[in-house]
Design a protein around this motif. Sequence first.
Motif, PDB file in Angstrom:
ATOM      1  N   GLU A   1       0.674  -0.891  -0.311  1.00  0.00           N
ATOM      2  CA  GLU A   1      -0.105   0.076   0.162  1.00  0.00           C
ATOM      3  C   GLU A   1       0.772   1.414   0.105  1.00  0.00           C
ATOM      4  OE1 GLU A   1      -3.029   2.553  -0.151  1.00  0.00           O
ATOM      5  OE2 GLU A   1      -3.519   0.145  -0.913  1.00  0.00           O
ATOM      6  N   ALA A   2       1.800   0.756   0.908  1.00  0.00           N
ATOM      7  CA  ALA A   2       2.462   2.419   1.012  1.00  0.00           C
ATOM      8  C   ALA A   2       3.666   2.808  -0.175  1.00  0.00           C
ATOM      9  CB  ALA A   2       4.594   1.738   1.588  1.00  0.00           C
ATOM     10  N   VAL A   3       4.066   1.495  -1.469  1.00  0.00           N
ATOM     11  CA  VAL A   3       4.336   1.773  -3.466  1.00  0.00           C
ATOM     12  C   VAL A   3       3.542   2.020  -4.131  1.00  0.00           C
ATOM     13  CG1 VAL A   3       5.151   0.056  -4.284  1.00  0.00           C
ATOM     14  CG2 VAL A   3       5.656  -0.327  -1.951  1.00  0.00           C
ATOM     15  N   SER A   4       2.047   2.260  -3.571  1.00  0.00           N
ATOM     16  CA  SER A   4       1.656   2.043  -4.264  1.00  0.00           C
ATOM     17  C   SER A   4       1.050   3.167  -3.887  1.00  0.00           C
ATOM     18  CB  SER A   4       0.023   2.022  -4.100  1.00  0.00           C
ATOM     19  OG  SER A   4      -1.174   2.367  -4.617  1.00  0.00           O
TER      20      SER A   4
ATOM     21  N   ILE B   1       3.037   5.972  -2.462  1.00  0.00           N
ATOM     22  CA  ILE B   1       4.376   6.871  -3.271  1.00  0.00           C
ATOM     23  C   ILE B   1       4.291   6.844  -4.513  1.00  0.00           C
ATOM     24  CG2 ILE B   1       6.954   6.323  -3.730  1.00  0.00           C
ATOM     25  CD1 ILE B   1       7.033   5.208  -1.062  1.00  0.00           C
ATOM     26  N   TYR B   2       3.863   5.482  -5.576  1.00  0.00           N
ATOM     27  CA  TYR B   2       3.671   5.679  -6.770  1.00  0.00           C
ATOM     28  C   TYR B   2       3.507   6.551  -7.351  1.00  0.00           C
ATOM     29  CZ  TYR B   2       3.654   3.278 -11.581  1.00  0.00           C
ATOM     30  OH  TYR B   2       2.982   3.588 -12.512  1.00  0.00           O
ATOM     31  N   ASP B   3       1.959   6.334  -7.257  1.00  0.00           N
ATOM     32  CA  ASP B   3       0.502   7.037  -7.095  1.00  0.00           C
ATOM     33  C   ASP B   3       1.122   8.830  -7.562  1.00  0.00           C
ATOM     34  OD1 ASP B   3      -0.593   5.483  -8.525  1.00  0.00           O
ATOM     35  OD2 ASP B   3      -1.980   5.604  -6.918  1.00  0.00           O
ATOM     36  N   ALA B   4       1.502   9.462  -6.114  1.00  0.00           N
ATOM     37  CA  ALA B   4       2.359  10.808  -5.480  1.00  0.00           C
ATOM     38  C   ALA B   4       3.376  10.896  -6.934  1.00  0.00           C
ATOM     39  CB  ALA B   4       2.057  10.752  -3.830  1.00  0.00           C
ATOM     40  N   VAL B   5       4.301  10.145  -6.439  1.00  0.00           N
ATOM     41  CA  VAL B   5       5.553  10.887  -7.451  1.00  0.00           C
ATOM     42  C   VAL B   5       5.303  10.582  -8.858  1.00  0.00           C
ATOM     43  CG1 VAL B   5       8.073  10.062  -8.296  1.00  0.00           C
ATOM     44  CG2 VAL B   5       6.601  10.143  -5.967  1.00  0.00           C
ATOM     45  N   TYR B   6       4.400   9.626  -9.405  1.00  0.00           N
ATOM     46  CA  TYR B   6       3.875   9.217 -10.997  1.00  0.00           C
ATOM     47  C   TYR B   6       2.375   9.896 -10.896  1.00  0.00           C
ATOM     48  CZ  TYR B   6       8.964   7.070 -10.559  1.00  0.00           C
ATOM     49  OH  TYR B   6       9.841   7.548  -9.611  1.00  0.00           O
ATOM     50  N   PRO B   7       1.898  10.857 -10.944  1.00  0.00           N
ATOM     51  CA  PRO B   7       0.266  10.710 -10.444  1.00  0.00           C
ATOM     52  C   PRO B   7       0.395  11.106 -12.437  1.00  0.00           C
ATOM     53  CG  PRO B   7       1.310  13.566 -11.500  1.00  0.00           C
ATOM     54  CD  PRO B   7       3.135  12.666 -11.201  1.00  0.00           C
TER      55      PRO B   7
ATOM     56  N   ALA C   1       9.782   3.129  -6.658  1.00  0.00           N
ATOM     57  CA  ALA C   1       8.718   3.576  -5.192  1.00  0.00           C
ATOM     58  C   ALA C   1       8.242   2.338  -4.304  1.00  0.00           C
ATOM     59  CB  ALA C   1       7.012   3.065  -6.064  1.00  0.00           C
ATOM     60  N   VAL C   2       9.317   1.112  -4.783  1.00  0.00           N
ATOM     61  CA  VAL C   2       9.503   0.183  -3.419  1.00  0.00           C
ATOM     62  C   VAL C   2      10.773   0.901  -2.993  1.00  0.00           C
ATOM     63  CG1 VAL C   2      10.326  -2.557  -3.549  1.00  0.00           C
ATOM     64  CG2 VAL C   2       8.667  -1.504  -4.590  1.00  0.00           C
ATOM     65  N   GLU C   3      11.982   0.968  -3.391  1.00  0.00           N
ATOM     66  CA  GLU C   3      13.120   1.671  -2.681  1.00  0.00           C
ATOM     67  C   GLU C   3      12.809   2.217  -2.109  1.00  0.00           C
ATOM     68  OE1 GLU C   3      17.250   3.542  -2.683  1.00  0.00           O
ATOM     69  OE2 GLU C   3      16.285   2.680  -4.945  1.00  0.00           O
ATOM     70  N   ALA C   4      11.780   3.641  -2.197  1.00  0.00           N
ATOM     71  CA  ALA C   4      11.683   4.697  -1.724  1.00  0.00           C
ATOM     72  C   ALA C   4      10.206   4.048  -0.239  1.00  0.00           C
ATOM     73  CB  ALA C   4      10.574   5.666  -2.504  1.00  0.00           C
TER      74      ALA C   4
END
Length: 68
Positions: free
Chosen positions: A13-16, A18-24, A47-50
């Motif tokens: 969920e955290a990866v998701s 981050i992914y959506d926030a950084v790559y909108p 996003a996983v690394e973040a």
Amino acid sequence: MAQALRHDLQLREAVSLIYDAVYPGDEWTPVSFEEAERLQTVHYRQAVEAAQRVRPVFSRSAEQLALL
């Protein structure tokens, strides 16, 4: 990597998020989170690394709140 995230729902969920926030949108990445996860795109891996890097920070915050 993807297999481990499927079992760690909180990290996934955290990866998701981050992914959506950084790559909108399409101008940043042409695929959805689910597709990026399946394809293991560079955007997904970033996003996983973040999420993995920030996890200890949130763990420490939760521990500090428990002490209050």
